[in-house]
Design an enzyme around this catalytic site. Structure first.
Site, mmCIF file in Angstrom:
data_model
loop_
_atom_site.group_PDB
_atom_site.id
_atom_site.type_symbol
_atom_site.label_atom_id
_atom_site.label_comp_id
_atom_site.label_asym_id
_atom_site.label_seq_id
_atom_site.Cartn_x
_atom_site.Cartn_y
_atom_site.Cartn_z
ATOM 1 C CG ASP A 1 -1.963 -1.086 1.249
ATOM 2 O OD1 ASP A 1 -1.669 -2.200 0.772
ATOM 3 O OD2 ASP A 1 -3.071 -0.838 1.763
ATOM 4 C CE LYS B 1 -5.187 2.143 2.706
ATOM 5 N NZ LYS B 1 -4.031 1.426 3.284
ATOM 6 C CE LYS C 1 -6.881 -1.123 2.999
ATOM 7 N NZ LYS C 1 -5.519 -1.627 3.271
#
Length: 313
Positions: free
Chosen positions: A159, A222, A258
């Site tokens: 991430d 995300k 996400k």
């Protein structure tokens, strides 16, 4: 002579730079990036009023639990605390044999090895934040090294945060080059790209950042790091899911979504589920394409699933 040579060189470089910028403007031109924030808010409100209640079921809650990236990103994390955190995920298998486990454990890169050594539960991935998380303000060489080391230590997923400053000043090439380079380091490991939507200011920027990130190789987009306010919002989720849908229509590539940061209640999770279901449809309702970044939510969902307050994690 020397001086002239330099001039022509910088002139050529200027052209290259323009070409690259044009490439990104061309990519963005395929999508509607002129959004009205009030419209987005109204649509989200409508979705939630119309559809949230029907999704408030035990099955959906079990599914949401299975989509959690169980996260610990504290300055107080230690090998001992992360080991205990991981052992809870192992213990979950015996304690709740009829429930699907969380999707992943998300930690800092220096903790990947301890998770890798401790994790015994099947089908739970190891995710690491990387690339100078959460500000993304460091050298690309450091981002590359950190990402490679995380993967070497056992990370299945990475991430990272976009270079928000580059994006906001229109340096799309700089932002996208970094994502491409980090995706190359990840290879077949999933790269989740965090937009830090709260810092982007408006829906149009969120749409642009979503498209540029996907265009540069993001496997997931995300919302937030959880270290900035506001973190995830339903409005940001709506815009990102619309971008994922449009990108899929143009390219045929499915990118995951996400939401993360500020997901503090079961209701919050149901809001994101509803948005994904209504915009992207059933195909995205799998933990391969939908994750929730949270630590607090695991116990809250579990409590509702088993019907009594439970502090398992």
């Amino acid at each position: 002579m020397e001086h002239n040579h330099d001039c022509s060189h910088s002139h050529e470089h200027g052209h290259e730079h323009e070409d690259a910028h044009d490439k990104y403007m061309e990519a963005l031109a395929k999508y509607n990036t002129h959004l009205n924030d009030e419209d987005v808010k109204a649509k989200v409100t409508h979705f939630i009023e119309e559809h949230l209640a029907e999704n408030n079921t035990p099955e959906v809650k079990k599914f949401l639990f299975h989509c959690i990236d169980l996260t610990t990103l504290k300055c107080t994390d230690s090998e001992e605390s992360v080991m205990k955190f991981t052992e809870k995920v192992n213990d979950f298998v015996d304690k709740y044999p009829d429930l699907s486990n969380v999707a992943a454990i998300c930690v800092y890169p220096n903790m990947a090895e301890i998770v890798n050594d401790t994790l015994e539960a099947d089908n739970v991935n190891i995710a690491c934040v990387s690339g100078g998380f959460p500000s993304s303000q460091t050298f690309i060489e450091v981002k590359v090294a950190e990402t490679a080391m995380a993967i070497h230590s056992g990370a299945d997923e990475i991430d990272i945060v976009i270079s928000v400053g580059k994006f906001l000043t229109g340096d799309y090439e700089g932002m996208c080059d970094e994502i491409e380079e980090l995706k190359a380091v990840c290879g077949d490991k999933h790269l989740k790209v965090i937009l830090e939507t709260g810092a982007l200011g408006n829906a149009s920027n969120i749409k642009k950042a979503s498209i540029l990130s996907m265009y540069s190789g993001a496997d997931f987009i995300k919302t937030s790091t959880g270290k900035e306010n506001p973190a995830a919002t339903p409005e940001a989720a709506y815009v990102m899911c619309e971008a994922i849908k449009e990108y899929y229509m143009v390219t045929g590539r499915k990118v995951g979504f996400k939401p993360a940061g500020g997901i503090n209640t079961v209701h919050d999770a149901l809001v994101y589920y509803t948005i994904v279901k209504e915009i992207l449809g059933e195909e995205w309702l799998t933990n391969e394409l939908f994750r929730l970044g949270t630590s607090r939510l695991a116990n809250l969902l579990l409590s509702e699933i088993v019907g009594q307050e439970t502090k398992f994690f």
